[in-house]
Design a protein around this motif. Structure first.
Motif, short mmCIF file in Angstrom:
data_model
loop_
_atom_site.label_atom_id
_atom_site.label_comp_id
_atom_site.label_asym_id
_atom_site.label_seq_id
_atom_site.Cartn_x
_atom_site.Cartn_y
_atom_site.Cartn_z
N PRO A 45 0.06 -1.19 0.16
CA PRO A 45 -0.12 -0.06 0.07
C PRO A 45 1.37 1.75 0.37
N TRP A 46 1.86 1.20 0.15
CA TRP A 46 2.19 2.67 0.89
C TRP A 46 3.51 2.68 -0.64
N LEU A 47 3.95 1.55 -1.35
CA LEU A 47 4.54 1.63 -1.96
C LEU A 47 3.74 2.06 -3.40
N GLY A 48 2.02 1.38 -3.73
CA GLY A 48 1.35 1.57 -4.12
C GLY A 48 1.38 3.21 -4.33
N ILE A 81 14.88 3.53 -9.23
CA ILE A 81 16.11 3.80 -9.68
C ILE A 81 16.62 2.17 -8.24
N GLY A 82 15.63 2.97 -7.05
CA GLY A 82 15.12 1.58 -6.52
C GLY A 82 14.79 0.61 -6.42
N VAL A 85 17.29 -1.36 -8.07
CA VAL A 85 18.30 -1.68 -7.52
C VAL A 85 18.45 -2.56 -6.96
N ALA A 86 16.25 -2.60 -5.62
CA ALA A 86 16.14 -3.97 -5.10
C ALA A 86 16.65 -5.00 -6.33
N HIS A 87 16.16 -5.51 -7.99
CA HIS A 87 16.27 -6.44 -8.85
C HIS A 87 17.84 -6.70 -8.79
N VAL A 88 18.39 -5.79 -8.57
CA VAL A 88 19.74 -6.20 -9.18
C VAL A 88 19.85 -6.79 -7.96
N ARG A 89 19.81 -6.53 -6.96
CA ARG A 89 20.14 -6.68 -5.42
C ARG A 89 20.57 -8.75 -5.12
#
Length: 116
Positions: A45-48, A81-82, A85-89
């Motif tokens: 919900p926060w990301l949405g 960008i975050g 980064v989450a996908h790459v991490r």
């Protein structure tokens, strides 16, 4: 340049409003993708809300409040960008096309807003 700004910004608004709605609805692909990159369901919900706020800010910027549109585009650039980064991490490259696409739209909206 104004026409390009309007078209790209409307596409960015629609895309972010759509994915925000998917976050709020906890669409299956959103749940699967967030689990794969290690994002807790409680964050959805926060990301949405952030994506939705970005879409609203872009709309207000398009309607004439330029600083808010620039701020919204900047926020969306940082957000995605975050996400990249989450996908790459987590080494989840199979679904990275989504965040990269949203990032591209946000960057294009920001650049065109700044050049306007």
């Amino acid at each position: 340049m104004v026409m390009a700004y309007a078209i790209v910004t409307v596409l960015t608004i629609v895309a972010n409003a759509g994915i925000a709605a998917a976050d709020f609805a906890r669409a299956e692909f959103v749940l699967a993708n967030s689990a794969e990159v290690g994002v807790p369901r409680s964050w959805l919900p926060w990301l949405g809300a952030l994506k939705g706020a970005g879409a609203v800010g872009l709309l207000i910027g398009l309607l004439g409040v330029r600083p808010l549109g620039i701020a919204a585009a900047t926020g969306l650039v940082l957000f995605f960008i975050g996400a990249v980064v989450a996908h790459v991490r987590m080494r989840v490259y199979s679904t990275m096309v989504g965040p990269v696409g949203y990032l591209g739209l946000a960057v294009a909206s920001l650049v065109l807003a700044l050049l306007r």
